[in-house]
Design an enzyme around this catalytic site. Structure first.
Site, PDB file in Angstrom:
ATOM      1  NE  ARG A  97      56.929  50.419  42.101  1.00 27.22           N
ATOM      2  CZ  ARG A  97      56.278  50.409  40.925  1.00 27.22           C
ATOM      3  NH1 ARG A  97      56.829  50.901  39.825  1.00 27.22           N
ATOM      4  NH2 ARG A  97      55.070  49.890  40.828  1.00 27.22           N
ATOM      5  CB  THR A 139      51.511  52.205  25.937  1.00 28.78           C
ATOM      6  OG1 THR A 139      52.199  51.277  26.777  1.00 28.78           O
ATOM      7  CG2 THR A 139      50.076  51.758  25.759  1.00 28.78           C
ATOM      8  NE  ARG A 251      57.385  43.827  31.715  1.00 30.55           N
ATOM      9  CZ  ARG A 251      57.304  43.304  30.503  1.00 30.55           C
ATOM     10  NH1 ARG A 251      58.084  42.280  30.161  1.00 30.55           N
ATOM     11  NH2 ARG A 251      56.458  43.783  29.622  1.00 30.55           N
ATOM     12  NE  ARG A 276      35.896  47.670  65.385  1.00 35.66           N
ATOM     13  CZ  ARG A 276      35.086  48.669  65.680  1.00 35.66           C
ATOM     14  NH1 ARG A 276      35.514  49.692  66.410  1.00 35.66           N
ATOM     15  NH2 ARG A 276      33.840  48.666  65.245  1.00 35.66           N
ATOM     16  CD  GLU A 371      57.031  48.824  33.608  1.00 34.30           C
ATOM     17  OE1 GLU A 371      57.738  48.020  32.984  1.00 34.30           O
ATOM     18  OE2 GLU A 371      57.332  50.006  33.798  1.00 34.30           O
ATOM     19  CB  THR A 373      48.119  42.680  31.221  1.00 34.13           C
ATOM     20  OG1 THR A 373      48.222  41.542  30.358  1.00 34.13           O
ATOM     21  CG2 THR A 373      47.883  43.944  30.388  1.00 34.13           C
ATOM     22  CG  HIS A 374      47.722  38.887  36.481  1.00 30.62           C
ATOM     23  ND1 HIS A 374      48.774  38.851  37.358  1.00 30.62           N
ATOM     24  CD2 HIS A 374      46.888  37.879  36.864  1.00 30.62           C
ATOM     25  CE1 HIS A 374      48.597  37.877  38.230  1.00 30.62           C
ATOM     26  NE2 HIS A 374      47.463  37.271  37.950  1.00 30.62           N
ATOM     27  CG  ASP A 375      45.186  38.281  31.086  1.00 32.03           C
ATOM     28  OD1 ASP A 375      44.937  37.574  32.073  1.00 32.03           O
ATOM     29  OD2 ASP A 375      44.369  39.095  30.602  1.00 32.03           O
TER      30      ASP A 375
HETATM   31  C1  LIG Z   1      48.628  54.222  35.206  1.00 33.06           C
HETATM   32  C2  LIG Z   1      49.360  53.676  34.027  1.00 33.06           C
HETATM   33  C3  LIG Z   1      50.652  54.102  33.741  1.00 33.06           C
HETATM   34  C4  LIG Z   1      51.323  53.619  32.604  1.00 33.06           C
HETATM   35  N1  LIG Z   1      52.592  54.082  32.307  1.00 33.06           N
HETATM   36  C5  LIG Z   1      53.163  53.763  31.111  1.00 33.06           C
HETATM   37  C6  LIG Z   1      54.389  54.377  30.690  1.00 33.06           C
HETATM   38  O1  LIG Z   1      54.999  55.143  31.442  1.00 33.06           O
HETATM   39  N2  LIG Z   1      54.878  54.097  29.455  1.00 33.06           N
HETATM   40  C7  LIG Z   1      54.231  53.237  28.575  1.00 33.06           C
HETATM   41  O2  LIG Z   1      54.718  53.041  27.478  1.00 33.06           O
HETATM   42  N3  LIG Z   1      53.062  52.623  28.956  1.00 33.06           N
HETATM   43  C8  LIG Z   1      52.512  52.871  30.188  1.00 33.06           C
HETATM   44  N4  LIG Z   1      51.321  52.282  30.578  1.00 33.06           N
HETATM   45  C9  LIG Z   1      50.621  51.429  29.615  1.00 33.06           C
HETATM   46  C10 LIG Z   1      50.558  49.952  30.020  1.00 33.06           C
HETATM   47  O3  LIG Z   1      51.810  49.351  29.899  1.00 33.06           O
HETATM   48  C11 LIG Z   1      49.451  49.303  29.182  1.00 33.06           C
HETATM   49  O4  LIG Z   1      48.218  49.768  29.698  1.00 33.06           O
HETATM   50  C12 LIG Z   1      49.517  47.790  29.207  1.00 33.06           C
HETATM   51  O5  LIG Z   1      50.651  47.332  28.516  1.00 33.06           O
HETATM   52  C13 LIG Z   1      48.269  47.150  28.610  1.00 33.06           C
HETATM   53  O6  LIG Z   1      47.947  47.720  27.391  1.00 33.06           O
HETATM   54  P1  LIG Z   1      46.430  48.184  27.128  1.00 33.06           P
HETATM   55  O7  LIG Z   1      46.007  49.042  28.267  1.00 33.06           O
HETATM   56  O8  LIG Z   1      46.372  48.773  25.756  1.00 33.06           O
HETATM   57  O9  LIG Z   1      45.574  46.863  27.200  1.00 33.06           O
HETATM   58  P2  LIG Z   1      45.359  45.786  26.013  1.00 33.06           P
HETATM   59  O10 LIG Z   1      46.672  45.388  25.439  1.00 33.06           O
HETATM   60  O11 LIG Z   1      44.315  46.303  25.086  1.00 33.06           O
HETATM   61  O12 LIG Z   1      44.778  44.560  26.832  1.00 33.06           O
HETATM   62  C14 LIG Z   1      43.409  44.493  27.251  1.00 33.06           C
HETATM   63  C15 LIG Z   1      43.192  43.121  27.886  1.00 33.06           C
HETATM   64  O13 LIG Z   1      43.426  42.105  26.893  1.00 33.06           O
HETATM   65  C16 LIG Z   1      44.382  41.168  27.376  1.00 33.06           C
HETATM   66  N5  LIG Z   1      45.164  40.677  26.239  1.00 33.06           N
HETATM   67  C17 LIG Z   1      45.884  41.393  25.340  1.00 33.06           C
HETATM   68  N6  LIG Z   1      46.508  40.583  24.465  1.00 33.06           N
HETATM   69  C18 LIG Z   1      46.177  39.321  24.814  1.00 33.06           C
HETATM   70  C19 LIG Z   1      46.512  38.027  24.298  1.00 33.06           C
HETATM   71  N7  LIG Z   1      47.349  37.866  23.260  1.00 33.06           N
HETATM   72  N8  LIG Z   1      45.994  36.938  24.904  1.00 33.06           N
HETATM   73  C20 LIG Z   1      45.189  37.068  25.978  1.00 33.06           C
HETATM   74  N9  LIG Z   1      44.832  38.264  26.525  1.00 33.06           N
HETATM   75  C21 LIG Z   1      45.319  39.364  25.935  1.00 33.06           C
HETATM   76  C22 LIG Z   1      45.213  41.940  28.380  1.00 33.06           C
HETATM   77  O14 LIG Z   1      45.828  41.060  29.321  1.00 33.06           O
HETATM   78  C23 LIG Z   1      44.157  42.829  29.022  1.00 33.06           C
HETATM   79  O15 LIG Z   1      43.494  42.130  30.046  1.00 33.06           O
HETATM   80  C24 LIG Z   1      50.674  52.698  31.760  1.00 33.06           C
HETATM   81  C25 LIG Z   1      49.375  52.252  32.076  1.00 33.06           C
HETATM   82  C26 LIG Z   1      48.729  52.715  33.188  1.00 33.06           C
HETATM   83  C27 LIG Z   1      47.336  52.222  33.486  1.00 33.06           C
END
Ligand SMILES: Cc1cc2nc3c(=O)[nH]c(=O)nc-3n(C[C@H](O)[C@H](O)[C@H](O)COP(=O)(O)OP(=O)(O)OC[C@H]3O[C@@H](n4cnc5c(N)ncnc54)[C@H](O)[C@@H]3O)c2cc1C
Length: 392
Positions: A97, A139, A251, A276, A371, A373-375
């Site tokens: 998906r 990202t 989303r 089961r 897309e 995070t949950h937060d």
């Molecule tokens: C398998 C996979 C596929 C992906 N595909 C794509 C893609 O095709 N294109 C693309 O552009 N990106 C893609 N992503 C990236 C994805 O969108 C990011 O991983 C996501 O937006 C979170 O960014 P980060 O991993 O840098 O986490 P961070 O932004 O570093 O966050 C780390 C933690 O801090 C929390 N946090 C951050 N800011 C705050 C705040 N202000 N207040 C409170 N909590 C906060 C977050 O909720 C999280 O729990 C993909 C990611 C994965 C894992």
């Protein structure tokens, strides 16, 4: 993996709200998943490889550009059909998906909505058939939840742009023919550029060792003085709102897709619980397992209603970013909780690849993070209802 006996739960007779076209589209996708995804997906997830042979099938069921007009090769369907296709594909696997979501909402949508007529004609029909596969680069290593801080940039060199920077976590990047890349110009304004494989200085190394979305290829995008033709700039919209508009569409599809993963886990757990036998009776006859199963179907039903209503609003052009955030957040959390509970219903068998549950559970760990995070989705709702932005 065991034979696919999936039967979709419809506790509130939601089928009655669907049009004949919705049901035809949904059933075609459902049958395709049963025939072409279930038999192979466990093997490809185990070996961490995207099954490229399914690209033609995804195109045939309308998964590439479901709502893009037919004149550009899309399926010309409404938003509920789009959602139903995502639901059925994710019933098979969230990684598959993801590939369809990226192609439709993050590559075809920006070219359709922000591109020139020449760009639409050049790329959209080929993306719709899967002849071209695309990826979406927003990202960066140091900018995930806060993409506005991106450092990837381009400079005007007269007859071309010179692009430098790097993107991380990019779905489809290792095999994509084109990338829609978001980068800042010399004034710091974010623009979308279409970068093609083969351009000098552009590379897409794959990211390995994922425990989640193993059947989806993820990688980097590296731009080392890439000369991008000026006609590859998407002129229709700029600023952070341009990529965020694409994310709204993706989303929305995830809000439906997560229901598919949850339905598969629930259906598997229900069937297993009835079959089961422990202590001389089916475990489905115990109160504890009934509590799990009853809560699962309740949460799935609520998520279905949320997605359906959001689809109606989207069809009318009225769905807000905050409404989409709420549905993505709620439905993915619902699905991941159901996957964890369903895994327990199967006891030890739940951890094996004989059943789909553990794969769904691990996949959903990415879906709950990408897309937005949950937060972050919670903060979007918080900002919407209070008027106070708690991001910064
Ligand atoms: C398998 C996979 C596929 C992906 N595909 C794509 C893609 O095709 N294109 C693309 O552009 N990106 C893609 N992503 C990236 C994805 O969108 C990011 O991983 C996501 O937006 C979170 O960014 P980060 O991993 O840098 O986490 P961070 O932004 O570093 O966050 C780390 C933690 O801090 C929390 N946090 C951050 N800011 C705050 C705040 N202000 N207040 C409170 N909590 C906060 C977050 O909720 C999280 O729990 C993909 C990611 C994965 C894992």
């Amino acid at each position: 993996m065991r034979p696919d006996l999936f039967e979709a739960p419809d506790y509130y007779n939601l089928d009655e709200l669907l049009s004949e076209e919705h049901k035809l589209v949904r059933d075609a996708a459902r049958q395709w998943v049963k025939r072409d995804i279930t038999p192979i997906i466990e093997e490809f997830a185990q070996k961490a490889e995207f099954p490229k042979q399914i690209i033609g099938g995804l195109a045939e069921i309308g998964a590439f550009g479901p709502y893009i007009p037919v004149e550009y090769g899309g399926a010309g369907l409404d938003q509920i059909s789009y959602g139903l296709i995502m639901q059925e594909i994710e019933r098979g696997d969230s990684g598959v998906r993801s590939t369809a979501s990226v192609q439709s909402s993050l590559v075809m949508y920006p070219i359709f909505a922000y591109g020139t007529e020449d760009q639409r004609k050049k790329y959209l029909p080929k993306l719709a058939t899967g002849e071209y596969m695309g990826c979406f680069g927003l990202t960066e290593p140091d900018h995930g939840s806060n993409p506005s801080g991106m450092v990837t940039n381009f400079k005007d060199k007269g007859d071309h742009f010179l692009l430098n920077g790097a993107k991380l976590w990019i779905s489809n990047s290792p095999f994509a023919d084109i990338a829609v890349v978001w980068a800042k110009n010399e004034e710091g304004r974010i623009h979308g550029l279409i970068v093609e494989r083969g351009m000098e200085g552009f590379s897409t190394p794959e990211t390995h060792n994922k425990w989640s979305l193993r059947a989806s290829a993820t990688g980097e995008l590296i731009f080392d003085n890439v000369k991008v033709p000026k006609e590859n700039l998407l002129p229709g919209k700029n600023g952070l709102g341009a990529p965020l508009g694409c994310l709204d569409s993706a989303r929305y599809g995830i809000a439906w897709g997560a229901i598919g993963a949850a339905m598969d886990c629930y259906d598997t757990a229900l069937r297993y619980a009835k079959e089961r036998i422990q202590f001389g009776k089916p475990i489905a006859a115990t109160q504890l397992q009934q509590k799990k199963l009853a809560e699962m179907i309740t949460e799935i039903t609520k998520a279905q209603l949320l997605a359906f209503r959001l689809g109606q609003l989207k069809n009318e052009g009225r769905a807000t970013t905050a409404q989409i955030s709420m549905a993505k957040r709620n439905n993915v959390e619902m699905a991941i909780k159901i996957a964890r509970e369903a895994r327990q219903v199967l006891g030890g068998m739940g951890i094996t690849g004989e059943y789909s549950i553990m794969r769904h559970m691990m996949n959903l760990e990415s879906v709950i993070t990408y897309e937005g995070t949950h937060d972050i989705h919670l903060l979007i709702t918080g900002a919407d209802i209070t008027g106070h932005n708690a991001f910064k």
